[in-house]
Motif scaffolding. Structure first.
Motif, PDB file in Angstrom:
ATOM      1  N   ILE A  68     -18.611  -3.869 -38.140  1.00  0.00           N
ATOM      2  CA  ILE A  68     -19.018  -2.549 -37.649  1.00  0.00           C
ATOM      3  C   ILE A  68     -20.397  -2.184 -38.189  1.00  0.00           C
ATOM      4  CG2 ILE A  68     -18.491  -0.085 -37.858  1.00  0.00           C
ATOM      5  CD1 ILE A  68     -15.532  -0.791 -37.536  1.00  0.00           C
ATOM      6  N   GLY A 102     -24.143  -1.434 -31.688  1.00  0.00           N
ATOM      7  CA  GLY A 102     -22.951  -0.614 -31.856  1.00  0.00           C
ATOM      8  C   GLY A 102     -23.167   0.788 -31.319  1.00  0.00           C
ATOM      9  N   GLY A 154     -19.653   5.758 -31.257  1.00  0.00           N
ATOM     10  CA  GLY A 154     -18.241   5.873 -31.616  1.00  0.00           C
ATOM     11  C   GLY A 154     -17.721   4.740 -32.484  1.00  0.00           C
ATOM     12  N   LEU A 155     -18.551   3.724 -32.710  1.00  0.00           N
ATOM     13  CA  LEU A 155     -18.060   2.561 -33.440  1.00  0.00           C
ATOM     14  C   LEU A 155     -17.750   2.875 -34.893  1.00  0.00           C
ATOM     15  CD1 LEU A 155     -17.422  -0.449 -33.179  1.00  0.00           C
ATOM     16  CD2 LEU A 155     -19.780  -0.944 -33.840  1.00  0.00           C
ATOM     17  N   ASP A 182     -16.720   5.603 -36.202  1.00  0.00           N
ATOM     18  CA  ASP A 182     -15.463   6.353 -36.313  1.00  0.00           C
ATOM     19  C   ASP A 182     -14.247   5.437 -36.267  1.00  0.00           C
ATOM     20  OD1 ASP A 182     -16.698   8.845 -36.457  1.00  0.00           O
ATOM     21  OD2 ASP A 182     -16.753   9.073 -34.278  1.00  0.00           O
ATOM     22  N   ALA A 183     -14.390   4.280 -35.614  1.00  0.00           N
ATOM     23  CA  ALA A 183     -13.244   3.391 -35.423  1.00  0.00           C
ATOM     24  C   ALA A 183     -12.735   2.818 -36.734  1.00  0.00           C
ATOM     25  CB  ALA A 183     -13.616   2.259 -34.466  1.00  0.00           C
ATOM     26  N   SER A 207      -6.554   2.334 -31.303  1.00  0.00           N
ATOM     27  CA  SER A 207      -7.969   2.295 -31.659  1.00  0.00           C
ATOM     28  C   SER A 207      -8.842   2.626 -30.453  1.00  0.00           C
ATOM     29  CB  SER A 207      -8.345   0.905 -32.180  1.00  0.00           C
ATOM     30  OG  SER A 207      -9.751   0.764 -32.270  1.00  0.00           O
ATOM     31  N   ILE A 234     -11.644   1.492 -29.792  1.00  0.00           N
ATOM     32  CA  ILE A 234     -12.476   0.355 -29.372  1.00  0.00           C
ATOM     33  C   ILE A 234     -11.609  -0.851 -28.992  1.00  0.00           C
ATOM     34  CG2 ILE A 234     -14.511   1.090 -30.632  1.00  0.00           C
ATOM     35  CD1 ILE A 234     -13.784  -0.903 -32.839  1.00  0.00           C
ATOM     36  N   ARG A 269     -17.624  -1.877 -28.019  1.00  0.00           N
ATOM     37  CA  ARG A 269     -18.755  -1.686 -28.946  1.00  0.00           C
ATOM     38  C   ARG A 269     -18.911  -0.222 -29.369  1.00  0.00           C
ATOM     39  NH1 ARG A 269     -23.978  -0.175 -26.976  1.00  0.00           N
ATOM     40  NH2 ARG A 269     -23.985   0.380 -24.767  1.00  0.00           N
ATOM     41  N   GLY A 270     -17.944   0.607 -28.971  1.00  0.00           N
ATOM     42  CA  GLY A 270     -17.927   1.995 -29.405  1.00  0.00           C
ATOM     43  C   GLY A 270     -18.883   2.897 -28.671  1.00  0.00           C
ATOM     44  N   THR A 291     -18.772   8.075 -26.239  1.00  0.00           N
ATOM     45  CA  THR A 291     -19.914   8.929 -26.550  1.00  0.00           C
ATOM     46  C   THR A 291     -20.932   8.971 -25.431  1.00  0.00           C
ATOM     47  OG1 THR A 291     -21.033   7.072 -27.618  1.00  0.00           O
ATOM     48  CG2 THR A 291     -19.666   8.486 -29.004  1.00  0.00           C
ATOM     49  N   SER A 328     -25.196   4.368 -26.105  1.00  0.00           N
ATOM     50  CA  SER A 328     -25.384   3.707 -27.395  1.00  0.00           C
ATOM     51  C   SER A 328     -26.187   4.574 -28.330  1.00  0.00           C
ATOM     52  CB  SER A 328     -26.068   2.366 -27.197  1.00  0.00           C
ATOM     53  OG  SER A 328     -27.326   2.565 -26.580  1.00  0.00           O
TER      54      SER A 328
END
Length: 545
Positions: free
Chosen positions: A330, A339, A342-343, A345-346, A418, A420, A537-538, A542, A545
Motif C-alpha cells: 500500500i 495508489g 482510498g487505498l 484507508d484499506a 475490503s 479494494i 488500487r483504491g 474516491t 487517483s
C-alpha cells in the motif's frame, strides 16, 4: 518547487515489525528510515516470540531469509510437543504431540511449515538484511518526541537519547511500530481498547544440561499445574539450552527486583539438583487490546502498537508480520503514485478485524490455561491421583488442540468487506482455527500450488499485480493490461495451463495483489476492466487517483 523529504517513510521502533516493514519496503525498491531509542536493538537478549507460522515463513522466503532462519532456529529434529505436568521432574499428566520440522508436512495450500526461531536471532537477520539493502537508514539511540502533520507530509521530532538534543525528520508517511506502550499512538490520542488479562513475569534461564524421565523428555513447552490450575509455563526458546519460565495469573503487577525467581525456577524444575543460570527477569502485562484506528492521516500503526494479545497460540508477532505484508505494498503504491486516495484507508479496514480475531483466539486459549476448576487432586499420590492427572491431561490435550496446531488461523484469514476487493458473490467459508481449506475466493490469500517445474505458484506474486490466465487460451486480457498501464499500475499476465492450478483456483482469470491476496476472479473478462483496476488500487470510491 518540489518539497525535499529526509525519507519517504519514517519507521518509529526498531523491533521485528519495524525492521520487517523496512525490509519489505526495500524489497519493493522503496527507501525508509528507522529510529530506535535503544543503542543497538540486536544486542538485547529477547526471549520473547519464537513461533513463526506458515504465512510468516512464506514472507521470509520472499525476503530471502527462509534458509537463514532455519540455520539459526530450532534443531529440525526437535519435537514441538507440549507436556502437562506438576514440574519437570514431577507427575506427568498428558502430552500434546506436534512433530518436528523434519517430520512436519505443510498444510494443503501452503509451501511452508511452521517453525520456531529465537527472537534475538530473527531480529539480527532482519536488521542485517534491511541495512544490507542500501535503502534503509537506521538511527539508534533516537527516541520519539512528537509528530506534526500537514497536507504534504509529516514532521517528526526525534530526541537523541545520549545527549538530549532534538532534531526533526521530514517524511511522507510514518509507521509506528513502537510496541504496546506506543508513544506515537498515545501522542495521537488513539484509544487502545480491550481487557487486561493478568500480570505475568518472564524469567529467562540457561540450563546447560537437562536430563528428564522419558515420559517428560523432549518437549518444547511444559504447562506447570497444581491444585489451583496452571501457574506457569516453561518454554524451550532455542531447542538447546535457553528457556523462558512465564509465571501467569497474577492480578497485581509483579516486581522483578523483589520476586523470588530462584525459588520459582526450582519449583518449575521440581528439583534443587538441576543447575541453571538466571539471565533476566521481566514483568509484563497480558492484555487483549486493539487500537481504535490503525491510521491517523499519514501515520500508521503496526504490530504491538496496533494490537496486543496473549502469547498463547503464538499469534502476536505473526499478526504483526501480516500487518507488514499489507502495509508494504500500500505504501509502495502511494509513493509510486498509482495508489488511489482510498487505498490508505484499506489498511485499517483489512488488518484491524484480523487483530480483533487473533486476539480473541489467543484469549480463549489463555482462559483454558488458567481455568481453576477440576484440578483438585493432581498432586495426590497413588491411584486416585493418577486418575485425576489422566483426566486433567486428557482435558487439556483436547481443549488446547487449536493452540498448538492452527493453520486455519495462520492461513485462513480473509479481508471480508475490503473496499479494494471485488466480491464474487460466493459465500464466506468457515473460519476454523485448525482446518484450513484453501480457496482463491477474493479477499483470501492466494493458495500454494506446486507447478510442473517444481516451483510454487506463490513465487509469481509480490511485485505488482499478477493476472493468472488459467487454461484460457481463448480469452483476450488486453483490456486489463491497458487499464493497468493507463493507471500506472504494475501488472503482468501469467499463463498457466496446469490442471492442479485450475482445480485450486476454480476460475479462468484470477487477479492477485502484491501481497498475495486475491483481488478479483472470474471466468470471463469483466465488462469494465478499468473499473476493476480502479477498485483494487483504491481509486474507485474516491472518484480518481
Amino acid at each position: 518547487m518540489a518539497e525535499t523529504y529526509d525519507t519517504p517513510v519514517l519507521i518509529i521502533g526498531g523491533g521485528p515489525v519495524g525492521f520487517a516493514t523496512a525490509l519489505d519496503l526495500a524489497w519493493r525498491g522503496c527507501e525508509s528510515m528507522i529510529v530506535e531509542r535503544e543503542a543497538d536493538g540486536t544486542q538485547e537478549f529477547r526471549a520473547k516470540a519464537t513461533g513463526l507460522d506458515e504465512r510468516s515463513m512464506e514472507q521470509l522466503r520472499r525476503w530471502g531469509l527462509h534458509d537463514q532462519v532455519l540455520e539459526v532456529g530450532f534443531p529440525v529434529d526437535f519435537p514441538f510437543d507440549t507436556v502437562y505436568c506438576t514440574s519437570l521432574t514431577g507427575y506427568p499428566m498428558g502430552r500434546s504431540l506436534n512433530p518436528s520440522i523434519r517430520e512436519e508436512i505443510p498444510p494443503v495450500g501452503s509451501s511452508e511449515k511452521r517453525y520456531a526461531c529465537p527472537q534475538w536471532e530473527l531480529d539480527k537477520l532482519l536488521v542485517e538484511s534491511a541495512t544490507a539493502s542500501g535503502l534503509v537508514e537506521v538511527r539508534w539511540n533516537s527516541a520519539y518526541g512528537k509528530i506534526t502533520q500537514d497536507a504534504d507530509g509529516v514532521t517528526t521530532e526525534i530526541i537523541d537519547a545520549a545527549t538530549g538534543e532534538s532534531s526533526t525528520i521530514r517524511s511522507k508517511y510514518v509507521v509506528a511500530s513502537d510496541g504496546a506502550g506506543s508513544a506515537v499512538r498515545r501522542s495521537l490520542g488513539i484509544p487502545f481498547e480491550g481487557p487486561q488479562l493478568d500480570f505475568s513475569l518472564n524469567i529467562t534461564i540457561r540450563i546447560p544440561k537437562l536430563e528428564l524421565p522419558e515420559e517428560l523428555a523432549r518437549a518444547q513447552r511444559y504447562l506447570l499445574i497444581d491444585e489451583d490450575g496452571t501457574w506457569g509455563v516453561l518454554t524451550h526458546i532455542d531447542g538447546r539450552e535457553i528457556w523462558r519460565l512465564t509465571v501467569v495469573g497474577a492480578q497485581d503487577e509483579l516486581d522483578a527486583d523483589t520476586y523470588d525467581h530462584m525459588a520459582t525456577v526450582r519449583r518449575a524444575l521440581g528439583s534443587g539438583d538441576i543447575p541453571f543460570e538466571v539471565i533476566r527477569c521481566v514483568p509484563w502485562r497480558r492484555s487483549q487490546s486493539v487500537a481504535a484506528t490503525y491510521r491517523q492521516g499519514r501515520v500508521f500503526l503496526a504490530g504491538d502498537s496496533a494490537h496486543t494479545m496473549s502469547p498463547t497460540g503464538g499469534h502476536g508477532l505473526n499478526t504483526g508480520l501480516g500487518d507488514v505484508s499489507d502495509l508494504g505494498w500500500i505504501l509502495e503504491a502511494a509513493l509510486s503514485g498509482w495508489g488511489g486516495k482510498g487505498l490508505l484507508d484499506a489498511y485499517e479496514r483489512e488488518r484491524r478485524p484480523i487483530g480483533l480475531r487473533n486476539g480473541r483466539k489467543a484469549t480463549g486459549h489463555y482462559r483454558q490455561w488458567v481455568d481453576s476448576s477440576n484440578y483438585v487432586g493432581v498432586t495426590q499420590e497413588g491411584p486416585e491421583g493418577d486418575v485425576t492427572r489422566k483426566r486433567v491431561g486428557d482435558m487439556l490435550v483436547e481443549a488446547l488442540k487449536s493452540e498448538w496446531h492452527s493453520p486455519g488461523t495462520a492461513l485462513g484469514f480473509r479481508y471480508e468487506g475490503s473496499p479494494i476487493i471485488v466480491d464474487d458473490g460466493t459465500p464466506e467459508p468457515a473460519d476454523d482455527p485448525i482446518d484450513y481449506v484453501p480457496t482463491a475466493r477474493p479477499g483470501h490469500r492466494a493458495p500454494h500450488v506446486a507447478l510442473s517445474d517444481g516451483s510454487s505458484i506463490l513465487a509469481l506474486f509480490g511485485h505488482g499485480f499478477v493476472l493468472l490466465r488459467i487454461g484460457a487460451a481463448d480469452l483476450d486480457t488486453s483490456a486489463f493490461e491497458s487499464a493497468g498501464a493507463a493507471a500506472g499500475v504494475p501488472l503482468r499476465v501469467e499463463k498457466l495451463d496446469e490442471p492442479a492450478v485450475a482445480e485450486m483456483y476454480e476460475r479462468k482469470l484470477v487477479l492477485v495483489r502484491p501481497d498475495g491476496h486475491v483481488a478479483w476472479r472470474g471466468d470471463v473478462m469483466p465488462d469494465d476492466a478499468a473499473g476493476v483496476i480502479d477498485v483494487v488500487r483504491g481509486a474507485a470510491a474516491t472518484g480518481g487517483s
